[in-house]
Design a protein around this motif. Structure first.
Motif, PDB file in Angstrom:
ATOM      1  N   UNK B  79       0.827  -1.198   0.000  1.00  0.00           N
ATOM      2  CA  UNK B  79       0.000   0.000   0.000  1.00  0.00           C
ATOM      3  C   UNK B  79       0.871   1.261   0.000  1.00  0.00           C
ATOM      4  N   UNK B  80       2.008   1.197   0.704  1.00  0.00           N
ATOM      5  CA  UNK B  80       2.839   2.387   0.892  1.00  0.00           C
ATOM      6  C   UNK B  80       3.911   2.533  -0.187  1.00  0.00           C
ATOM      7  N   UNK B  81       4.475   1.397  -0.618  1.00  0.00           N
ATOM      8  CA  UNK B  81       5.560   1.457  -1.597  1.00  0.00           C
ATOM      9  C   UNK B  81       5.017   1.575  -3.020  1.00  0.00           C
ATOM     10  N   UNK B  85       0.390   5.946  -4.265  1.00  0.00           N
ATOM     11  CA  UNK B  85       0.115   6.354  -2.881  1.00  0.00           C
ATOM     12  C   UNK B  85       0.938   7.586  -2.525  1.00  0.00           C
ATOM     13  N   UNK B  86       0.263   8.560  -1.955  1.00  0.00           N
ATOM     14  CA  UNK B  86       0.934   9.778  -1.490  1.00  0.00           C
ATOM     15  C   UNK B  86       0.862   9.815   0.040  1.00  0.00           C
ATOM     16  N   UNK B  87       1.908  10.362   0.676  1.00  0.00           N
ATOM     17  CA  UNK B  87       1.889  10.535   2.131  1.00  0.00           C
ATOM     18  C   UNK B  87       1.913  12.023   2.474  1.00  0.00           C
ATOM     19  N   UNK B  88       0.999  12.416   3.351  1.00  0.00           N
ATOM     20  CA  UNK B  88       0.982  13.787   3.871  1.00  0.00           C
ATOM     21  C   UNK B  88       1.264  13.726   5.372  1.00  0.00           C
ATOM     22  N   UNK B 117       8.657   4.641   0.372  1.00  0.00           N
ATOM     23  CA  UNK B 117       7.775   5.503  -0.417  1.00  0.00           C
ATOM     24  C   UNK B 117       8.385   5.819  -1.780  1.00  0.00           C
ATOM     25  N   UNK B 118       7.514   5.978  -2.764  1.00  0.00           N
ATOM     26  CA  UNK B 118       7.981   6.264  -4.124  1.00  0.00           C
ATOM     27  C   UNK B 118       7.800   7.745  -4.486  1.00  0.00           C
ATOM     28  N   UNK B 119       6.981   8.465  -3.733  1.00  0.00           N
ATOM     29  CA  UNK B 119       6.679   9.860  -4.097  1.00  0.00           C
ATOM     30  C   UNK B 119       7.193  10.829  -3.044  1.00  0.00           C
ATOM     31  N   UNK B 146      -3.817  11.781  -9.931  1.00  0.00           N
ATOM     32  CA  UNK B 146      -3.885  10.356 -10.262  1.00  0.00           C
ATOM     33  C   UNK B 146      -3.653   9.446  -9.050  1.00  0.00           C
ATOM     34  N   UNK B 147      -3.351  10.036  -7.905  1.00  0.00           N
ATOM     35  CA  UNK B 147      -3.142   9.186  -6.722  1.00  0.00           C
ATOM     36  C   UNK B 147      -4.429   8.421  -6.381  1.00  0.00           C
ATOM     37  N   UNK B 148      -4.259   7.151  -6.021  1.00  0.00           N
ATOM     38  CA  UNK B 148      -5.406   6.325  -5.648  1.00  0.00           C
ATOM     39  C   UNK B 148      -5.630   6.340  -4.141  1.00  0.00           C
ATOM     40  N   UNK B 149      -4.500   6.509  -3.401  1.00  0.00           N
ATOM     41  CA  UNK B 149      -4.590   6.486  -1.942  1.00  0.00           C
ATOM     42  C   UNK B 149      -3.718   7.580  -1.357  1.00  0.00           C
ATOM     43  N   UNK B 150      -4.206   8.216  -0.309  1.00  0.00           N
ATOM     44  CA  UNK B 150      -3.389   9.207   0.394  1.00  0.00           C
ATOM     45  C   UNK B 150      -3.369   8.851   1.881  1.00  0.00           C
ATOM     46  N   UNK B 151      -2.161   8.700   2.414  1.00  0.00           N
ATOM     47  CA  UNK B 151      -1.973   8.361   3.824  1.00  0.00           C
ATOM     48  C   UNK B 151      -1.681   9.662   4.576  1.00  0.00           C
ATOM     49  N   UNK B 152      -2.476   9.969   5.596  1.00  0.00           N
ATOM     50  CA  UNK B 152      -2.254  11.192   6.365  1.00  0.00           C
ATOM     51  C   UNK B 152      -1.762  10.829   7.753  1.00  0.00           C
TER      52      UNK B 152
END
Lengths: 85, 362, 197
Positions: B79-81, B85-88, B117-119, B146-152
């Motif tokens: 999910x994270x790699x 997926x973007x992380x905020x 993380x890739x981004x 285009x991100x499908x998931x964002x982890x906050x």
């Protein structure tokens, strides 16, 4: 008393990080809060620190400071009366 | 705007190391706030929401690594790699002990390494409303990228820096804080990490809510004191209701900010009254965790999602008697009730106010 | 969208839309700008370096273009930097480690977003604010965020990159309006050019 006022102005500038100002910019009777120097309730807390560190005067409740911190004149008067150093 | 889902990531507070452990403790009305010796300036003792298992050095970095570990355990690495997926990150001070070096450098390094993380990582540092803004920004990304998931991830750790600061403002309470109560004395500072995951589709079988909308607004009044009229909070909630096409009578519950200071809680009561929300049940979770700054929005949203999942409204710990000029409906006791739509609000230094609306998925 | 104006200030001088308005000579260069602009706003002197720079840039910008033509919720403030409030953080730490007592007036500035609060107060802007910590100036990132806020109804975004750390101070601001159809790629290139000059 005028020496005390001059010292106070220097201490106010130092304590409140008002590096743009010089003691000459602060009038003895001008209001320190609101319009005058534009100070607010947070700065009143700095005056409490200033009085304690430099004059050994402890003010426990910030609301007590309201009258004391009106102007350089009122501050000097209060210090003359209560100075413990 | 497309449909946006949100589910639990993880939650670490003095009450527990997982979302479930935290909610179990909350159901028992446990508080994580305890007196800590010599925690203040001049060796004063203050009640704080301190996670006792964190080492005295490296509190922040350890907490962040622990959260990463939990996330992988619950959701797996992929999910994270993932490139989609973007992380905020939401934090006020990050690793304050790194000063004079970049206090956010370790955050980026730890997240990149632990979560592969890739981004790029988006960092939001907007005082106590950071968490709510970060969730709102996550929804923006899902709506317009285009991100499908964002982890906050919301995180802040205890430090002398923060405790001494609130002490110098005479804002700390010398007893566990009592938000909205007549005898409230101020804030108890805490530390925590909370994580939610927003997505375009449900990511697993766990409980999900729909994110309906959010916004922020500045009081344009004072940098450290809240507006006397609740102007910014009023405007933000109005904007959020418009964006979500929700009216005040459709809101079942408010997770308020409620720091326990005189001015903040009074301001909130005025804003909720102006918004037609005076009778809507609400709580402040600061009595459970203290005020955890950049983590507050996240852990409070997660706790509220748990309340939605289990149809229970948790009482506002510390509240006994109305202490604001507007008699808002602060929960004195927990109660079982269908909870469909909730409002989360936050207010903070810099005059910021933020809000968001969530709804249980049908 | 449309790039309305940009402003860059540093000890070197004040540059409006990449044109030098005036150069600076005094060590207290922010006070020098304040005097040159003939502003009377006593709260300015209490601000930390980040707030002072953002304040002065916005004053200059507001003198050049009408920043109050939008409704009072319409102006969004999107600011970022690489060093957060580290400069003030260190001064505040010094207040309790060296000077003997934690300073409340320094503590309130140990949050970078205080500067957007100062701008909101000065100009009565009630719109949305956000402060980001970025590794370096990233024009693409700003345009991404601007797009989010325009799609939610914002009329204009005042964006800023403002840093004060280790003796280095600079502030770059630009105003983007939600009117007009300028090419986003061209705006991006223009912003990169403006910041690097």
């Amino acid at each position: 008393m005028s020496d005390l006022k001059q010292t106070l102005k220097e201490q106010i500038i130092e304590q409140l990080n008002l590096e743009d100002l010089t003691p000459a910019d602060i009038q003895d009777d001008a209001p320190l809060f609101g319009e005058g120097l534009g100070l607010d309730s947070i700065d009143a807390l700095e005056f409490i620190v200033l009085l304690e560190q430099n004059y050994g005067i402890k003010i426990a409740d910030p609301s007590e400071g309201k009258d004391i911190f009106q102007s350089v004149n009122s501050l000097a008067e209060y210090i003359e009366k209560n100075n413990k150093t | 705007m497309s449909e946006i889902f949100m589910t639990y990531g993880t939650m670490i507070t003095p009450l527990g190391n997982s979302t479930e452990a935290n909610f179990d403790a909350m159901l028992k009305n446990k508080s994580g706030v305890k007196f800590i010796d010599n925690s203040g300036f001049n060796q004063e003792n203050w009640p704080l929401g301190r996670i006792s298992s964190l080492p005295s050095e490296e509190r922040y970095n350890t907490l962040l690594k622990r959260a990463c570990h939990n996330l992988i355990e619950v959701h797996g690495r992929d999910l994270f790699s993932n490139k989609q997926t973007l992380v905020i990150i939401s934090s006020t001070k990050a690793d304050i002990n790194a000063l004079p070096k970049d206090t956010f450098a370790s955050t980026r390094t730890i997240l990149k390494e632990e979560l592969e993380l890739k981004n790029k990582i988006v960092v939001i540092s907007n005082a106590c409303i950071s968490g709510v803004i970060a969730i709102n920004t996550a929804a923006d990304y899902l709506n317009h990228s285009d991100y499908e998931k964002v982890v906050v991830i919301g995180i802040d750790a205890l430090s002398d820096f923060i405790v001494y600061g609130f002490q110098s403002l005479f804002a700390l309470s010398n007893e566990p804080s009592k938000p909205f109560d007549k005898n409230r004395k101020g804030i108890c500072i805490g530390e925590a990490c909370g994580v939610v995951i927003l997505s375009k589709e449900k990511i697993n079988d766990a409980f999900h809510v729909n994110y309906l909308g959010g916004s922020s607004s500045n009081d344009a009044n004072h940098i450290s004191g809240p507006s006397r009229t609740g102007e910014g909070l009023f405007r933000s909630v109005n904007k959020t209701m418009n964006r979500a096409t929700i009216t005040s009578d459709q809101i079942d519950f408010i997770s308020a900010h409620g720091t326990g200071t005189n001015y903040n809680d009074e301001m909130e009561s005025i804003a909720f009254d102006r918004l037609g929300l005076i009778n809507t049940p609400l709580n402040s979770l600061k009595g459970y965790f203290g005020h955890t700054l950049g983590a507050a929005g996240l852990i409070e949203v997660i706790s509220t999602m748990k309340m939605m999942e289990h149809n229970i409204l948790l009482k506002s710990i510390g509240f006994e008697e109305t202490g604001t000029t507007r008699a808002i409906n602060v929960l004195k006791e927990s109660k079982e009730q269908e909870v469909t739509t909730i409002l989360k609000t936050a207010s903070g230094f810099g005059g910021g106010n933020a809000s968001l609306l969530l709804k249980k998925c049908p | 969208m449309k790039l309305v104006a940009s402003i860059y200030i540093s000890p070197k001088g004040v540059f409006l839309n990449n044109e030098l308005q005036f150069s600076l000579t005094e060590e207290n260069w922010k006070k020098e700008i304040y005097s040159k602009l003939e502003i009377d706003y006593s709260k300015f002197h209490k601000m930390d370096a980040l707030s002072k720079m953002a304040f002065l840039s916005t004053e200059t910008l507001s003198n050049a273009v009408n920043t109050n033509k939008y409704d009072d919720n319409g102006m969004v403030l999107l600011f970022a930097n690489a060093s957060s409030s580290q400069d003030t953080d260190l001064k505040y730490i010094n207040s309790y480690e060296v000077k003997g007592s934690p300073s409340p007036s320094l503590f309130v500035y140990t949050l970078p977003n205080i500067l957007t609060g100062e701008l909101a107060i000065r100009h009565k802007w009630y719109g949305e604010n956000c402060f980001y910590i970025e590794e370096k100036f990233d024009a693409e990132f700003y345009l991404e965020q601007i797009n989010f806020y325009f799609s939610k109804g914002a009329k204009a975004c005042l964006c800023g990159w403002v840093n004060s750390f280790d003796g280095k101070e600079e502030c770059f601001e630009f105003l983007i309006e939600n009117e007009g159809n300028d090419n986003k790629e061209l705006i991006k290139e223009e912003l990169i050019k403006l910041y690097n000059q």
